[in-house]
Design an enzyme around this catalytic site. Structure first.
Site, PDB file in Angstrom:
ATOM      1  N   ASP A 170       0.834  -1.203   0.000  1.00 29.89           N
ATOM      2  CA  ASP A 170       0.000   0.000   0.000  1.00 29.89           C
ATOM      3  C   ASP A 170       0.869   1.253   0.000  1.00 29.89           C
ATOM      4  O   ASP A 170       1.638   1.489   0.925  1.00 29.89           O
ATOM      5  CB  ASP A 170      -0.918   0.000   1.228  1.00 29.89           C
ATOM      6  CG  ASP A 170      -2.052   0.999   1.126  1.00 29.89           C
ATOM      7  OD1 ASP A 170      -1.829   2.110   0.607  1.00 29.89           O
ATOM      8  OD2 ASP A 170      -3.167   0.674   1.571  1.00 29.89           O
ATOM      9  N   HIS A 201      -2.792  -0.451  -2.541  1.00 31.30           N
ATOM     10  CA  HIS A 201      -4.003   0.218  -2.072  1.00 31.30           C
ATOM     11  C   HIS A 201      -5.127   0.052  -3.099  1.00 31.30           C
ATOM     12  O   HIS A 201      -4.892   0.112  -4.299  1.00 31.30           O
ATOM     13  CB  HIS A 201      -3.679   1.710  -1.887  1.00 31.30           C
ATOM     14  CG  HIS A 201      -4.761   2.506  -1.240  1.00 31.30           C
ATOM     15  ND1 HIS A 201      -4.971   2.504   0.117  1.00 31.30           N
ATOM     16  CD2 HIS A 201      -5.703   3.326  -1.781  1.00 31.30           C
ATOM     17  CE1 HIS A 201      -5.991   3.311   0.405  1.00 31.30           C
ATOM     18  NE2 HIS A 201      -6.449   3.813  -0.726  1.00 31.30           N
TER      19      HIS A 201
END
Length: 232
Positions: A170, A201
């Protein structure tokens, strides 16, 4: 699916929420919490998916105090810039109050069995964690929530099932933050933290820039199990 109107608890007005109903009621309800792009096509599709699993889904417009009806995508720099402007101007504590108002409203809606939880993505994933520490939601689910490592001082407020889906790669949650979250919640029997290897993400946003079918399917299966257990 219809939109309904919810009164803000602070008396400042009302806001819209997208509503998706399951085929059969009574049913538990899920407050679906938006990303930084507003209640757009992706959030409505996710709400429809929740309804398809047999739950009432309601997705409130949390940016209404800034600009009602925001519907952005991740498809252009201009939209990303506007989304970050809105996120930076957004009063998160007011957002939590609006989510509590939505939770209370959906619990007494015709067809609801009285049980309700939250499920949020990105900014919504952070707000889902805040709902876990500040509300009486029956369960809370966070997909790639941002900045949760800065909220761990409130972890003792978690008294209902909390499920965190975290992307290993992420870009908004570095490794140090991820490890802090894992360590901080390790002793809480209500919290389950799952890290999905090799994904970025927004891996569970179908059609998005980081969509990953395997990770999304595994995460969504865990989500479905918790919702069924907590909401009936």
């Amino acid at each position: 699916m219809p939109e309904i109107t919810i009164q803000a608890s602070d008396g400042s007005g009302s806001f819209a929420a997208y509503l998706a109903m399951p085929k059969q009621v009574p049913a538990g309800a899920v407050v679906v919490i938006q990303e930084i792009f507003g209640v757009n096509h992706a959030m409505r599709s996710l709400s429809d998916w929740v309804a398809d699993m047999g739950f009432i889904a309601i997705c409130p417009d949390l940016f209404w105090r800034l600009e009602p009806g925001v519907q952005l995508t991740d498809g252009s720099k201009e939209e990303w810039d506007r989304a970050f402007e809105l996120m930076n101007a957004f009063d998160q504590q007011k957002g939590v109050e609006d989510l509590k108002a939505t939770l209370a409203a959906v619990r007494v809606m015709p067809g609801c069995n009285g049980r309700a939880g939250t499920m949020g993505f990105c900014l919504g994933g952070r707000l889902a964690f805040m709902m876990a520490t500040q509300s009486d939601a029956d369960c809370n689910i966070s997909y790639y929530g941002v900045g949760i490592d800065g909220l761990l001082q409130d972890k003792d407020g978690i008294g209902k099932p909390l499920l965190l889906h975290i992307a290993e790669k992420d870009r908004f949650v570095p490794e140090e933050a991820r490890k802090k979250i894992q360590a901080g919640l390790a002793g809480n029997s209500h919290a389950a933290v799952h890290v999905y290897p090799g994904v970025d993400h927004a891996f569970a946003r179908m059609g998005g820039h980081s969509w990953d079918g395997r990770a999304a399917t595994i995460a969504n299966g865990r989500t479905a199990e918790l919702l069924a257990k907590a909401l009936g």
